[in-house]
Every structure is written in structure tokens, then in C-alpha cells.
Design a protein around this motif. Structure first.
Motif, PDB file in Angstrom:
ATOM      1  N   ALA A 196      35.266  40.243  30.736  1.00 42.45           N
ATOM      2  CA  ALA A 196      36.190  39.839  29.832  1.00 42.45           C
ATOM      3  C   ALA A 196      37.118  41.142  31.011  1.00 42.45           C
ATOM      4  O   ALA A 196      38.206  40.743  31.470  1.00 42.45           O
ATOM      5  N   ARG A 197      36.935  41.870  31.732  1.00 42.59           N
ATOM      6  CA  ARG A 197      37.430  42.615  32.118  1.00 42.59           C
ATOM      7  C   ARG A 197      37.874  42.269  33.786  1.00 42.59           C
ATOM      8  O   ARG A 197      38.806  42.785  34.417  1.00 42.59           O
ATOM      9  N   PHE A 198      36.612  41.943  34.850  1.00 37.85           N
ATOM     10  CA  PHE A 198      37.010  41.667  35.837  1.00 37.85           C
ATOM     11  C   PHE A 198      36.628  40.309  36.266  1.00 37.85           C
ATOM     12  O   PHE A 198      36.674  40.041  37.596  1.00 37.85           O
ATOM     13  N   GLY A 199      36.344  39.464  34.718  1.00 40.39           N
ATOM     14  CA  GLY A 199      35.466  37.541  35.764  1.00 40.39           C
ATOM     15  C   GLY A 199      36.710  36.899  35.857  1.00 40.39           C
ATOM     16  O   GLY A 199      36.737  36.256  36.382  1.00 40.39           O
ATOM     17  N   ALA A 200      38.086  37.629  35.680  1.00 47.77           N
ATOM     18  CA  ALA A 200      39.116  37.096  36.251  1.00 47.77           C
ATOM     19  C   ALA A 200      40.054  37.672  36.394  1.00 47.77           C
ATOM     20  O   ALA A 200      40.412  38.919  36.183  1.00 47.77           O
ATOM     21  N   SER A 201      41.061  36.962  37.773  1.00 50.00           N
ATOM     22  CA  SER A 201      41.984  37.350  37.970  1.00 50.00           C
ATOM     23  C   SER A 201      43.118  37.006  37.787  1.00 50.00           C
ATOM     24  O   SER A 201      43.719  36.208  37.192  1.00 50.00           O
ATOM     25  N   LEU A 202      44.534  38.116  37.894  1.00 53.03           N
ATOM     26  CA  LEU A 202      45.487  37.573  37.551  1.00 53.03           C
ATOM     27  C   LEU A 202      46.813  36.387  38.616  1.00 53.03           C
ATOM     28  O   LEU A 202      45.917  37.057  40.185  1.00 53.03           O
ATOM     29  N   ALA A 203      47.123  35.477  38.681  1.00 46.61           N
ATOM     30  CA  ALA A 203      47.445  34.568  39.348  1.00 46.61           C
ATOM     31  C   ALA A 203      48.568  35.307  39.738  1.00 46.61           C
ATOM     32  O   ALA A 203      49.756  36.615  39.346  1.00 46.61           O
ATOM     33  N   VAL A 204      48.799  35.428  41.226  1.00 49.44           N
ATOM     34  CA  VAL A 204      50.127  35.829  42.352  1.00 49.44           C
ATOM     35  C   VAL A 204      51.162  34.841  42.360  1.00 49.44           C
ATOM     36  O   VAL A 204      50.987  33.294  42.614  1.00 49.44           O
ATOM     37  N   MET A 238      42.126  42.192  47.881  1.00 47.34           N
ATOM     38  CA  MET A 238      42.634  42.444  46.676  1.00 47.34           C
ATOM     39  C   MET A 238      42.530  41.926  45.841  1.00 47.34           C
ATOM     40  O   MET A 238      42.479  40.817  45.789  1.00 47.34           O
ATOM     41  N   VAL A 239      42.036  41.550  44.718  1.00 48.59           N
ATOM     42  CA  VAL A 239      41.982  41.032  43.413  1.00 48.59           C
ATOM     43  C   VAL A 239      42.312  42.122  42.274  1.00 48.59           C
ATOM     44  O   VAL A 239      42.221  43.212  42.262  1.00 48.59           O
ATOM     45  N   LEU A 240      43.651  41.427  41.073  1.00 41.50           N
ATOM     46  CA  LEU A 240      43.778  42.066  40.483  1.00 41.50           C
ATOM     47  C   LEU A 240      43.552  41.267  39.338  1.00 41.50           C
ATOM     48  O   LEU A 240      43.245  40.335  38.855  1.00 41.50           O
ATOM     49  N   HIS A 241      43.607  42.348  38.042  1.00 40.25           N
ATOM     50  CA  HIS A 241      42.479  41.882  37.097  1.00 40.25           C
ATOM     51  C   HIS A 241      43.764  42.680  35.721  1.00 40.25           C
ATOM     52  O   HIS A 241      44.664  43.646  35.802  1.00 40.25           O
ATOM     53  N   ALA A 242      43.870  41.898  34.352  1.00 40.95           N
ATOM     54  CA  ALA A 242      45.044  41.823  32.891  1.00 40.95           C
ATOM     55  C   ALA A 242      44.505  43.657  32.923  1.00 40.95           C
ATOM     56  O   ALA A 242      43.297  44.248  33.086  1.00 40.95           O
TER      57      ALA A 242
END
Ligand code: FUL
Length: 457
Positions: free
Chosen positions: A347-355, A451-455
Motif C-alpha cells: 500500500a505504501r510503496f507498491g504504487a508510484s505517483l504520476a508526474v 527516484m520514485v514518489l509515493h503518496a
């Protein structure tokens, strides 16, 4: 959104049109800084391994057995190693490391070296072999197998004499020739007295050479490597600065202690001459072995996520001990926490925020650079995962992350030193229009850092 910045390299730019040559030169192996072996790289990328402390202590409720326990107490009537490996696999673990022998000297396989083993126990009528069952279960579930063979042996009569070397080497050979492929051999540093009151002087080079001879792909763990080092504590935390290299002279043998030793284990050395990344071992319970009284003291899911961040998220690997019960099963609470840990990590790191857009820039020297993301809508970003391609060595020594405010100004919101295989950064709350990573210093050119961003959680 994952991306990386590419820093212009003179040799790369000069190569010309040959795709093959360009691919080769884009990642020049020309650095004199250490790089991992293929097996060390695999070890690092696994990120999670499950430790299983199991033996006579499970039945006596102790942490360190005396070596005088009767083998008849070892009777895990419902042992099902597939239950362990299924739980491990479902939680994303890639290996199981079993204590084939702990300090009490009781062997979980039918060794020819001593009667102090499963052969003298009621387990499967004296015909059982826990190592085989765990090895088979690992294979069935696609997990790698690691084995812990305690050098300290409080039962062996020859312990504390030259005769112990052959005794111990025979045990190692049995383990490394009977059960197929072994991918990690774990040497702990504890060294106390044996039954004759004497301590043993270990012949580490001989033991390690035997591992390499019989299972060349297996990485060898101990405080002093040679392949993988201990991280210096059992609390689940690697150093915030954590290099994969060390100066081998500082930690010369397993079990040595001192302030400089702990610092080297925790942080490594940016100019260390050998690649020896740190493994973070800790237990899901207060002890290494199962104790019924600890059933209410199992680490919470939140705590497991925290130690993931402070180990895997600091360029280490997490070796999490989940001790089987007297039945020979992982306790249902522990199994539920492992599953909860996986759900929480996904839930925390599985998805990355779109930029919305991405810009890279770097200097010709390749040791500083920027990776800048604009966000589609202003928002608070919870986490950033940074990675450098460690197959080419570990070089980043200082970085900062900046946030873009509504007035168009960038300001630092996080900073740190090393990245390595993975660096997970918690970002402070606040509305950002963009996020950028600034590499302030690298000790050799870094071609790509991602770099991958997460919500926010
Ligand atoms: C130490 C041992 O003394 C503990 O019992 C445990 O096995 C830990 C992982 O290593 O050296």
C-alpha cells in the motif's frame, strides 16, 4: 513514476553510432572502486529473508542451550515446513535461513558426527531430517535456502581442541553436499566455553574455503564477511549512512568488538577496499527462539514496516527471524503479521505517483546532478525511494530533496548521504508543486540514479 537522470560522459559521447559499443560504454566498468559479485547483487535485490531459529531451545524455553539437553525433548509433532515457506513467500521473502545447529550443539539433521541430533529424538521416529524438509519446502515454493551452523558448540567433546576443526568441517560438508543448492551460510560470532570449559580458536579461512569449494555461489555471512557483513546490532536498524564497502582491517574476525568495529559494521566505508554489504538481522519476537510467553509481544505491522524502512530502506537487507513453535509451525499471530507487513508495504510503496514532467541535468564530471519532477496537481508527497545502480559500485555520498512551493521557489525538505541499492525517505507534509533530487556529491561518476514518489500513507 520512476526515472533516472543520465549524466553526460565524455567517453560515452565520443563513442559514435555503434549501439553495442554505446551500450557497453554507457556503464563503464572502469572504476577502481569495488563492485558486487553476481551473488552479492542477488542477495541485495532479494531484500527480505526469513530466519528460523528452531531446536532444543524451542522445547526448553531458553535462548542459549547448555548442550546437556536430552534429544528426546525434540518432538515437533505437527512440523510442516511448507507452512513456513508459504507464509514467507506470500509476504515477499526470498530465502529461509535455518539454524541447522545452534550453540547447544543439537543437529537438526542426522549427522554422522554426533548422536546429539534428530536421530536420537522421537521426531518422525528418529528418521526425521528438519534440514531436508526445509530444503524441500524452499524448493517447492521457489525460495532460496540458507543455513546457520553455530561454530560455538556446547555439546561436542572435541570443542576447544584442534580436533574440532575436522568435526565442524564434516558438519559443514554434510550440510553443503546433501541438500542441493545453498545460497547463504551464516556464521555467528558468539564464542563461549565448550563442555571441557575451553573456548575454541576457529580456523575461519579453512571453513570459508570449504563453503566456496562446495557451494561457490553461496554468500558467506559473518561480522567479518567475507561476502556479507553483520550490520552491528539486532534492533533492525542499519546506519543512516551505509556504504556497501568496508575496510577489512577494522573487522578482522567474527565476534571482534569495539567502537570502531560497530561504526564500520553500521556505516561501512566510502573508500573501503572490499564490497561487503550489511545484513540486518532481528526477530519478530523479543527472543530468537519461540517462547509461549511472548505470544503477545510479536512486532506490530507498523513496527515491521518501520524496520523495513530502517534496513532495506538504508541499503541493507532484512533477515527477519520468525521462530517456529513446539508444534513445528509458525505461530498464527506471526503469520498474520507477515501478511499484514506485505499489505502495508504494497500500500505504501507498491504504487508510484504520476508526474507531469521530468527534467534531468548533470555536470560533465558526472558527480553532481538533478532529477526534477513537476506534479500534475499540487499535493503532499509522503515518500521517495531513491536507487543507484550498484552493479557499477556505490558512489553517491550526499543528496538532498527539494520541494517546489506555489511561489516558484525550491527549498530543501530532506537530505542524506548514501543511497546504494535503496534509500527510502520520509518527506515532511506540505503542498508541493514539484519535487527534485539533487546529487551534491558522488565519489565516482553516477550514470543513473532513480527516484520514485509515493503518496502519503
Ligand atoms: C547470535 C546468537 O548468540 C543468538 O542466539 C542468535 O542466534 C543470533 C542470530 O546470533 O550470535
Amino acid at each position: 513514476m520512476s526515472s533516472s537522470f543520465l549524466l553526460p560522459r565524455r567517453d560515452f559521447l565520443a563513442v559514435g553510432a555503434s549501439a553495442l559499443a554505446a551500450r557497453h560504454l554507457r556503464w563503464p566498468a572502469r572504476t577502481t572502486r569495488p563492485v558486487p559479485s553476481a551473488d552479492q547483487l542477488q542477495w541485495h535485490r532479494d531484500e527480505l529473508a526469513l530466519f528460523a531459529h528452531f531446536g532444543v531451545n524451542t522445547f526448553t524455553d531458553r535462548e542459549w542451550g547448555e548442550g546437556t539437553e536430552s534429544p528426546t525433548i525434540f518432538n515437533p509433532t505437527a512440523l510442516d515446513a511448507r507452512q513456513w515457506t508459504r507464509a514467507a513467500k506470500a509476504a515477499g521473502f526470498k530465502m529461509v535461513i535455518l539454524t541447522a545447529k545452534h550453540h547447544d550443539g543439537f543437529c537438526l539433521w542426522p549427522t554422522a558426527t554426533t548422536a546429539h541430533s534428530v536421530k536420537s529424538s522421537p521426531f518422525r521416529g528418529g528418521t526425521g531430517d528438519v534440514v531436508r524438509e526445509v530444503a524441500d519446502a524452499c524448493r517447492a515454493d521457489g525460495l532460496r535456502l540458507g543455513l546457520y551452523l553455530s561454530p560455538w558448540d556446547r555439546n561436542a567433546a572435541v570443542y576447544g581442541s584442534d580436533g574440532y576443526h575436522d568435526f565442524y568441517l564434516t558438519q559443514l560438508r554434510e550440510l553443503l553436499t546433501r541438500y542441493g543448492r545453498v545460497d547463504e551460510v551464516w556464521f555467528d560470532g558468539a564464542n563461549g566455553e565448550g563442555p571441557n570449559g575451553k573456548k575454541q580458536i576457529y580456523d575461519w579461512p579453512r571453513y570459508w574455503a570449504e563453503v566456496k569449494r562446495l557451494q561457490p555461489q553461496a554468500v558467506i555471512f559473518s561480522d567479518a564477511g567475507p561476502d556479507i557483513r553483520w550490520i552491528g546490532n539486532e534492533a533492525g536498524t542499519a546506519g543512516e549512512t551505509n556504504w556497501s564497502m568496508v575496510d577489512p582491517r577494522v573487522v578482522s574476525a567474527p565476534g571482534v568488538s569495539g567502537e570502531g568495529v560497530t561504526r564500520m559494521l553500521q556505516q561501512g566505508d566510502p573508500n573501503g577496499s572490499v564490497w561487503r554489504p550489511g545484513e540486518t538481522d532481528t526477530s519478530i519476537r523479543p527472543g530468537w527462539f519461540y517462547h509461549p510467553a511472548d505470544d503477545a509481544k510479536v512486532r506490530s505491522v507498523d513496527n515491521l514496516v518501520d524496520i523495513y524502512v530502517s534496513s532495506v530502506g538504508r541499503n541493507s537487507k532484512l533477515l527477519l527471524n520468525v521462530p517456529p513453535t513446539r508444534d513445528g509451525l509458525l505461530h498464527e499471530t506471526d503469520v498474520a503479521r507477515l501478511a499484514g507487513m506485505r499489505r502495508a508495504l504494497d500500500a505504501r510503496f507498491g504504487a508510484s505517483l504520476a508526474v507531469a514532467s521530468e527534467r534531468r541535468s548533470g555536470e560533465a564530471s558526472g558527480t553532481t546532478g538533478r532529477l526534477e519532477y513537476m506534479l500534475p496537481t499540487p499535493r503532499s508527497v509522503g515518500w521517495a525511494t531513491l536507487q543507484e545502480p550498484i552493479q557499477h559500485g556505490q558512489h553517491v555520498a550526499a543528496w538532498r530533496i527539494e520541494g517546489l512551493a506555489g511561489d516558484g521557489s525550491w527549498s530543501p525538505i530532506a537530505r542524506g548521504t548514501t543511497i546504494g541499492h535503496k534509500r527510502i525517505v520520509a518527506l515532511p507534509r506540505g503542498t508541493r508543486y514539484g519535487i527534485r533530487l539533487v546529487i551534491e556529491q558522488a565519489l565516482a561518476p553516477v550514470n543513473a540514479v532513480s527516484m520514485v514518489l509515493h503518496a502519503e500513507a
